[in-house]
Design a protein around this motif. Sequence first.
Motif, PDB file in Angstrom:
ATOM      1  N   LEU A 454       2.732 -12.747   1.669  1.00 33.03           N
ATOM      2  CA  LEU A 454       1.668 -13.653   1.253  1.00 33.03           C
ATOM      3  C   LEU A 454       1.807 -15.039   1.881  1.00 33.03           C
ATOM      4  O   LEU A 454       0.861 -15.823   1.859  1.00 33.03           O
ATOM      5  N   ALA A 455       2.979 -15.327   2.433  1.00 38.05           N
ATOM      6  CA  ALA A 455       3.199 -16.634   3.047  1.00 38.05           C
ATOM      7  C   ALA A 455       2.793 -16.670   4.515  1.00 38.05           C
ATOM      8  O   ALA A 455       2.852 -17.727   5.142  1.00 38.05           O
ATOM      9  N   LEU A 456       2.381 -15.549   5.074  1.00 40.42           N
ATOM     10  CA  LEU A 456       2.018 -15.478   6.483  1.00 40.42           C
ATOM     11  C   LEU A 456       0.550 -15.103   6.615  1.00 40.42           C
ATOM     12  O   LEU A 456       0.049 -14.240   5.887  1.00 40.42           O
ATOM     13  N   LYS A 457      -0.132 -15.772   7.555  1.00 36.79           N
ATOM     14  CA  LYS A 457      -1.525 -15.472   7.838  1.00 36.79           C
ATOM     15  C   LYS A 457      -1.675 -15.140   9.322  1.00 36.79           C
ATOM     16  O   LYS A 457      -1.024 -15.749  10.174  1.00 36.79           O
ATOM     17  N   SER A 458      -2.538 -14.183   9.607  1.00 36.74           N
ATOM     18  CA  SER A 458      -2.766 -13.753  10.980  1.00 36.74           C
ATOM     19  C   SER A 458      -4.111 -14.219  11.523  1.00 36.74           C
ATOM     20  O   SER A 458      -4.478 -13.820  12.636  1.00 36.74           O
ATOM     21  N   ASN A 459      -4.862 -15.016  10.762  1.00 34.02           N
ATOM     22  CA  ASN A 459      -6.215 -15.449  11.129  1.00 34.02           C
ATOM     23  C   ASN A 459      -7.184 -14.278  11.229  1.00 34.02           C
ATOM     24  O   ASN A 459      -8.194 -14.344  11.945  1.00 34.02           O
ATOM     25  N   LEU A 460      -6.879 -13.186  10.517  1.00 28.85           N
ATOM     26  CA  LEU A 460      -7.759 -12.020  10.543  1.00 28.85           C
ATOM     27  C   LEU A 460      -9.105 -12.334   9.898  1.00 28.85           C
ATOM     28  O   LEU A 460     -10.157 -11.902  10.390  1.00 28.85           O
TER      29      LEU A 460
END
Length: 544
Positions: A454-460
């Motif tokens: 939940l702490a990482l985002k991929s800009n999906l």
Amino acid sequence: MNSGNKASYNNKTYASVFARQPPRILIVDVTPPLWLDTCTNLCEALENFFSLACSLAGPCRVPLLSLYVVHNQQECLLPFVQVKGNFARLHSCVTELRTMPKEGCLRQKPDSLTHAIEDGVLQFKQYMRHVTVGGSLNSCSVEITVLTSQSGRHVVKQLESGLSSTDLVSLRRVQVVHISKGNPLMMTDMDWSPQALSGEGGKMDENAILGTDIDLQSVENNAVCLESFFKAWLHDHGSDKEHLHLLLPPGGFTDKSSPILHCAYSHTPVLSAVCLKCDVQERLLSPTLLPGASDFTVKTESVRDFEQAHKTPANLYRLRVLKALKSNGVCESVFFGLPLIIRPTNCWQLDWDELESNHQNFHALCHTLRNRDWLLLARCEPQTQGPSWRVTVYSYYVIQPSASLTLLMKPVAVRELLLPCHLPVVDEEPPETALSRIQSSLDVLDVDPAYNPLALKSNLYKHLRGLLGRTPYRQQTQRREQRPPEQPPHRQNPQQSRQHQSKVKATVAPLPSASSKSFRPALAMNSSYDLTFCSDEEEFLTGL
């Protein structure tokens, strides 16, 4: 980008990875009586490998193959053919290989293997002269593999002396493989590096490579090890450029070999990131490259697959537990696909007592697996009985317990999908300079106790919103581009215009006269209407 464009793009990108696969010549020593011990295992391994290589989608990983047999003389059973699309011809070659004499004692000529190599190189040169310009063959050198049960070192010495005056410019490598009498029950991953294998007993020493163009390896005489040896041909053998750059943060350690950048506004040196140049290698063959991939992947891609199977009881998925495994006895590299979480069912169609009993048994299973530190190996049973000619393909899963009342189901690789992997073990310590540089770089990193997705985002989300926002505009633009250009109006002369108007007037019906009963000027003059909504059927009928 539509699905067709995606597929073509992926094929072009994938093809660039296997663009430098070498053509191969396989020379099999069938001299009796040694051929009697290796014939069955070798033919089974070849048949399995050919069925796999001919079925793989994407670019051909073994572009060309030729096969020779050597006894008292050399014989070409299979001239150069493309592997993909030629399984019938390859299968007939293996069938002919099985028929080679196994009994008796036939003395092999000392130069039979040398003549086979020379004839193979000559055949390759002739093939390259006749291949069309711009063909699919990108490698201009051939690899030759000699399979023999004779003494490996003796064969290498024969080849070194016999090939000393031969033109080997188009020869990439000669590989002598000694088929040794090993333990057929030892079905572990084979290590095919010269440092790990030997010509006689399975251990390679410094003198094993006796020539610059000839190397010696050893393979145990069983179908699994021979099959694994041939599967090494499916790896990417291109070495024109490294595959991966692993970037580590710059640390505080500096030496003469470390690149140092100077800031334009100050004299403070700025250390660059540590770049490790690496190559990547497949551990498994992707099941999506094989026909019938649904038997390996679809069952774990989505819960929807299980829900569709529940529509009929006959199609209910059943996992049969075969054995228990130690939790530290499964390598992460043999897992593939998407995992699924298993929990006790809450199906309303079951009786309450059955639900409670099932919940208690599931709880006991999770508790026992955690206490014993076990995993479960399960096989998916066939849902329905297919036709008699169709072979059932099984899929296997590892079931892992968790701290909660759930199990984790992961697809696990099988023999057919596994590729050989060289895993070198280095005993000595790395140099002090390199060790200090890497340790200094790693000391800069933040250390978290656990991974939190939940702490990482991929800009999906942004990517999807951008695609959805541009899609209508793109479709409208494409429609405009596909619409034929409008032609300018055609000018008519006055005479043609008058004739056209007269024809139009003749086809128009006359307007009704003022004395007609159907003409209602008051209704025609009104520009608005009053609409009344009746709340009752009787009121509506009365109004009529």
